[in-house]
Scaffold this active site. Sequence first.
Site, PDB file in Angstrom:
ATOM      1  N   LYS A  59       0.817  -1.216   0.000  1.00  0.00           N
ATOM      2  CA  LYS A  59       0.000   0.000   0.000  1.00  0.00           C
ATOM      3  C   LYS A  59       0.856   1.274   0.000  1.00  0.00           C
ATOM      4  O   LYS A  59       0.607   2.191  -0.763  1.00  0.00           O
ATOM      5  CB  LYS A  59      -0.939  -0.025   1.215  1.00  0.00           C
ATOM      6  CG  LYS A  59      -2.029  -1.095   1.085  1.00  0.00           C
ATOM      7  CD  LYS A  59      -2.859  -1.233   2.321  1.00  0.00           C
ATOM      8  CE  LYS A  59      -2.155  -1.940   3.460  1.00  0.00           C
ATOM      9  NZ  LYS A  59      -1.803  -3.352   3.225  1.00  0.00           N
ATOM     10  N   THR A  88      11.127   4.454   5.457  1.00  0.00           N
ATOM     11  CA  THR A  88       9.987   4.737   6.351  1.00  0.00           C
ATOM     12  C   THR A  88       9.344   3.428   6.789  1.00  0.00           C
ATOM     13  O   THR A  88       8.236   3.436   7.331  1.00  0.00           O
ATOM     14  CB  THR A  88       8.909   5.589   5.650  1.00  0.00           C
ATOM     15  OG1 THR A  88       8.485   4.883   4.478  1.00  0.00           O
ATOM     16  CG2 THR A  88       9.410   6.966   5.278  1.00  0.00           C
ATOM     17  N   SER A  89      10.011   2.287   6.536  1.00  0.00           N
ATOM     18  CA  SER A  89       9.375   0.995   6.820  1.00  0.00           C
ATOM     19  C   SER A  89       9.698   0.521   8.232  1.00  0.00           C
ATOM     20  O   SER A  89       8.960   0.805   9.167  1.00  0.00           O
ATOM     21  CB  SER A  89       9.782  -0.031   5.769  1.00  0.00           C
ATOM     22  OG  SER A  89       9.066  -1.210   5.981  1.00  0.00           O
ATOM     23  N   ARG A  90      10.794  -0.184   8.374  1.00  0.00           N
ATOM     24  CA  ARG A  90      11.252  -0.604   9.696  1.00  0.00           C
ATOM     25  C   ARG A  90      12.774  -0.492   9.702  1.00  0.00           C
ATOM     26  O   ARG A  90      13.433  -0.842   8.723  1.00  0.00           O
ATOM     27  CB  ARG A  90      10.850  -2.046  10.000  1.00  0.00           C
ATOM     28  CG  ARG A  90       9.387  -2.223  10.387  1.00  0.00           C
ATOM     29  CD  ARG A  90       9.065  -1.601  11.762  1.00  0.00           C
ATOM     30  NE  ARG A  90       7.687  -1.806  12.159  1.00  0.00           N
ATOM     31  CZ  ARG A  90       6.690  -0.957  11.930  1.00  0.00           C
ATOM     32  NH1 ARG A  90       6.900   0.185  11.298  1.00  0.00           N
ATOM     33  NH2 ARG A  90       5.470  -1.237  12.335  1.00  0.00           N
ATOM     34  N   ASP A 123      13.032   7.555   8.810  1.00  0.00           N
ATOM     35  CA  ASP A 123      11.930   7.768   9.757  1.00  0.00           C
ATOM     36  C   ASP A 123      11.893   6.636  10.777  1.00  0.00           C
ATOM     37  O   ASP A 123      11.103   6.665  11.720  1.00  0.00           O
ATOM     38  CB  ASP A 123      10.592   7.830   8.996  1.00  0.00           C
ATOM     39  CG  ASP A 123       9.437   8.219   9.901  1.00  0.00           C
ATOM     40  OD1 ASP A 123       9.598   9.201  10.653  1.00  0.00           O
ATOM     41  OD2 ASP A 123       8.388   7.548   9.865  1.00  0.00           O
ATOM     42  N   GLU A 183      15.499   1.918  17.532  1.00  0.00           N
ATOM     43  CA  GLU A 183      14.695   3.093  17.918  1.00  0.00           C
ATOM     44  C   GLU A 183      13.925   2.893  19.219  1.00  0.00           C
ATOM     45  O   GLU A 183      13.535   3.864  19.867  1.00  0.00           O
ATOM     46  CB  GLU A 183      13.711   3.460  16.799  1.00  0.00           C
ATOM     47  CG  GLU A 183      12.584   2.450  16.593  1.00  0.00           C
ATOM     48  CD  GLU A 183      11.625   2.859  15.461  1.00  0.00           C
ATOM     49  OE1 GLU A 183      12.106   3.139  14.345  1.00  0.00           O
ATOM     50  OE2 GLU A 183      10.403   2.876  15.710  1.00  0.00           O
ATOM     51  N   HIS A 228       9.905   8.288  13.591  1.00  0.00           N
ATOM     52  CA  HIS A 228       8.772   7.409  13.247  1.00  0.00           C
ATOM     53  C   HIS A 228       7.463   8.209  13.189  1.00  0.00           C
ATOM     54  O   HIS A 228       6.466   7.854  13.815  1.00  0.00           O
ATOM     55  CB  HIS A 228       8.662   6.261  14.266  1.00  0.00           C
ATOM     56  CG  HIS A 228       8.066   5.021  13.667  1.00  0.00           C
ATOM     57  ND1 HIS A 228       8.577   3.773  13.872  1.00  0.00           N
ATOM     58  CD2 HIS A 228       6.992   4.836  12.850  1.00  0.00           C
ATOM     59  CE1 HIS A 228       7.849   2.875  13.216  1.00  0.00           C
ATOM     60  NE2 HIS A 228       6.888   3.496  12.591  1.00  0.00           N
TER      61      HIS A 228
HETATM   62  P1  NAI Z   1       1.895  -3.923   2.831  1.00  0.00           P
HETATM   63  O1  NAI Z   1       1.716  -5.201   3.540  1.00  0.00           O
HETATM   64  O2  NAI Z   1       0.730  -3.313   2.104  1.00  0.00           O
HETATM   65  O3  NAI Z   1       3.077  -4.070   1.750  1.00  0.00           O
HETATM   66  C1  NAI Z   1       4.289  -4.718   1.991  1.00  0.00           C
HETATM   67  C2  NAI Z   1       4.800  -5.211   0.641  1.00  0.00           C
HETATM   68  O4  NAI Z   1       6.105  -5.740   0.836  1.00  0.00           O
HETATM   69  C3  NAI Z   1       3.938  -6.334   0.055  1.00  0.00           C
HETATM   70  O5  NAI Z   1       3.642  -6.050  -1.300  1.00  0.00           O
HETATM   71  C4  NAI Z   1       4.829  -7.568   0.179  1.00  0.00           C
HETATM   72  O6  NAI Z   1       4.623  -8.516  -0.863  1.00  0.00           O
HETATM   73  C5  NAI Z   1       6.194  -6.943   0.084  1.00  0.00           C
HETATM   74  N1  NAI Z   1       7.267  -7.779   0.617  1.00  0.00           N
HETATM   75  C6  NAI Z   1       7.218  -8.673   1.633  1.00  0.00           C
HETATM   76  N2  NAI Z   1       8.425  -9.251   1.802  1.00  0.00           N
HETATM   77  C7  NAI Z   1       9.241  -8.699   0.868  1.00  0.00           C
HETATM   78  C8  NAI Z   1      10.602  -8.896   0.528  1.00  0.00           C
HETATM   79  N3  NAI Z   1      11.362  -9.772   1.183  1.00  0.00           N
HETATM   80  N4  NAI Z   1      11.121  -8.171  -0.488  1.00  0.00           N
HETATM   81  C9  NAI Z   1      10.354  -7.285  -1.169  1.00  0.00           C
HETATM   82  N5  NAI Z   1       9.047  -7.068  -0.907  1.00  0.00           N
HETATM   83  C10 NAI Z   1       8.507  -7.751   0.105  1.00  0.00           C
HETATM   84  O7  NAI Z   1       2.478  -2.899   3.879  1.00  0.00           O
HETATM   85  P2  NAI Z   1       2.414  -1.298   3.857  1.00  0.00           P
HETATM   86  O8  NAI Z   1       1.139  -0.840   4.464  1.00  0.00           O
HETATM   87  O9  NAI Z   1       2.779  -0.787   2.512  1.00  0.00           O
HETATM   88  O10 NAI Z   1       3.570  -0.944   4.894  1.00  0.00           O
HETATM   89  C11 NAI Z   1       4.941  -1.216   4.609  1.00  0.00           C
HETATM   90  C12 NAI Z   1       5.727  -1.093   5.895  1.00  0.00           C
HETATM   91  O11 NAI Z   1       5.722   0.290   6.306  1.00  0.00           O
HETATM   92  C13 NAI Z   1       5.070  -1.848   7.064  1.00  0.00           C
HETATM   93  O12 NAI Z   1       5.578  -3.150   7.138  1.00  0.00           O
HETATM   94  C14 NAI Z   1       5.436  -1.030   8.266  1.00  0.00           C
HETATM   95  O13 NAI Z   1       6.566  -1.652   8.851  1.00  0.00           O
HETATM   96  C15 NAI Z   1       5.822   0.327   7.719  1.00  0.00           C
HETATM   97  N6  NAI Z   1       5.003   1.444   8.185  1.00  0.00           N
HETATM   98  C16 NAI Z   1       5.643   2.573   8.652  1.00  0.00           C
HETATM   99  C17 NAI Z   1       4.931   3.670   9.065  1.00  0.00           C
HETATM  100  C18 NAI Z   1       5.621   4.901   9.559  1.00  0.00           C
HETATM  101  O14 NAI Z   1       5.011   5.720  10.263  1.00  0.00           O
HETATM  102  N7  NAI Z   1       6.880   5.127   9.234  1.00  0.00           N
HETATM  103  C19 NAI Z   1       3.454   3.673   9.035  1.00  0.00           C
HETATM  104  C20 NAI Z   1       2.881   2.434   8.513  1.00  0.00           C
HETATM  105  C21 NAI Z   1       3.641   1.387   8.105  1.00  0.00           C
END
Ligand code: NAI
Length: 333
Positions: free
Chosen positions: A154, A233-235, A259, A264, A296
Amino acid sequence: MRIAVFDSKAYDEQALNNANREFGYELAFFGDRLGRTTVPLARGFDVVCPFVNDRIDADTIASLAAENVRLIALRCAGFNNVDLQAAERHGIRVVRVPAYSPEATAEHVFALLLTLVRKTHRAFNRVRDGNFSLDGLVGFTLHGKTFGVIGTGKIGQATLRIARGFGCRLLAYDLYPNAQLAAEIGFEYAALDDIFAQADILSLHAPLAANTHHLINAASLARMKRGVVMVNTSRGGLIDSQALLDALKEGHVGGVGLDVYEHEEGVFFEDLSGEALQDDVLARLTTFPNVMLTSHQGYLTEEALANIASTVLGTVAAFARGGELPNEVRTSA
Ligand code: NAI
C-alpha cells in the site's frame, strides 16, 4: 470491553477518546510500553492496545494470558514485534490496522527526500541567521531520475504514484509482483540487484522479516550508485546502520532520510533532549548534513490518527460480537 492502551501519547488519547464516543468502551491510557515488566498494568482488561515498539514476546504473552487478556489490538500496520505463535498457543487473538493512511507515510517519504535533495533544512537555518548565501545549497532535480521502490504494497504504491508525478523513471521489486498494478501506475518490476545498480533514489517499503533484515548492508550498499539517496519509512531493521554509517562517511551515499531506526525502541517517541544519547551510531547519524532523521512520524497526520482509532475500536467491537474478526494477523499471514 475494557481496553488498556500502552505507549500512549496525548495525540493517541485524543484520537481514541474521540472515536470512542461511538463505542463507549472503558479506555485506560498508559505511557509505558507493553513488555514483561508492564504486563501487570493489563490486569482486569480484556484488550491491550500496543504500538510499534512494545515488545510482545512469548513471556509477555504468557503473562497476558494469565491476566485473562483475550485480544492484542495493535494500533499499527507492522506486527514484527508480536510473537504470533505464542499468541496462538495461548488463544490470544491479534489484530492490526492494516492501512490507516498509506498516503500519510508516502508523503513523508517526499518530505524527507525533498529536504535532502534541495537542502531546505540548511536554508531554513541559514536565513534565520541572516545568511542569504546559496553556496553549498545546490540540489538535484527529481524529474528524469530513476526511483527504486522495494515493496509494492500500500505505501510502496502510494510512493510510486507520487514519484510518477515528479516525472521519475520507476523501478520496483516485490516478492509478489503485480503486473496489473505496474501497468496501471507505470512502473517496471526489476531484480533487486538491478534496482541497487540503477536507482538514483531508493525508498524502502517491505516489512521487517527474516528475509528483509539488513537487506541494506555493506554488500548491497557497495552495489549502489555513488550519490544514491535512500529513504526508509518501513522498519529500521531493514538497514544495517553501521554499514550505512560507513558508506556515509566514505561519501558513497549522497543522502539518507530515516523515519525508522533499527534500535529506535526506547529512543523514538521520547524527549531525551536533557540526556546523553547512549546509541553512538544514532548520535553519529544526527551529525551529517545529508541525513534527515525523523522519529517514526510517517503516519502522524490527523487523518491517520482518526483512522487508526476508529479501526481499532471497530475491530474490538467485532471481537466482542464474536464470529469473523477483521484485520486478524495469524502465523500464516
Ligand atoms: P503492505 O503489507 O501493504 O506491503 C508490503 C509489501 O512488501 C507487500 O507487497 C509484500 O509482498 C512486500 N514484501 C514482503 N516481503 C518482501 C521482501 N522480502 N522483499 C520485497 N518485498 C517484500 O504494507 P504497507 O502498508 O505498505 O507498509 C509497509 C511497511 O511500512 C510496514 O511493514 C510497516 O513496517 C511500515 N510502516 C511505517 C509507518 C511509519 O510511520 N513510518 C506507518 C505504517 C507502516
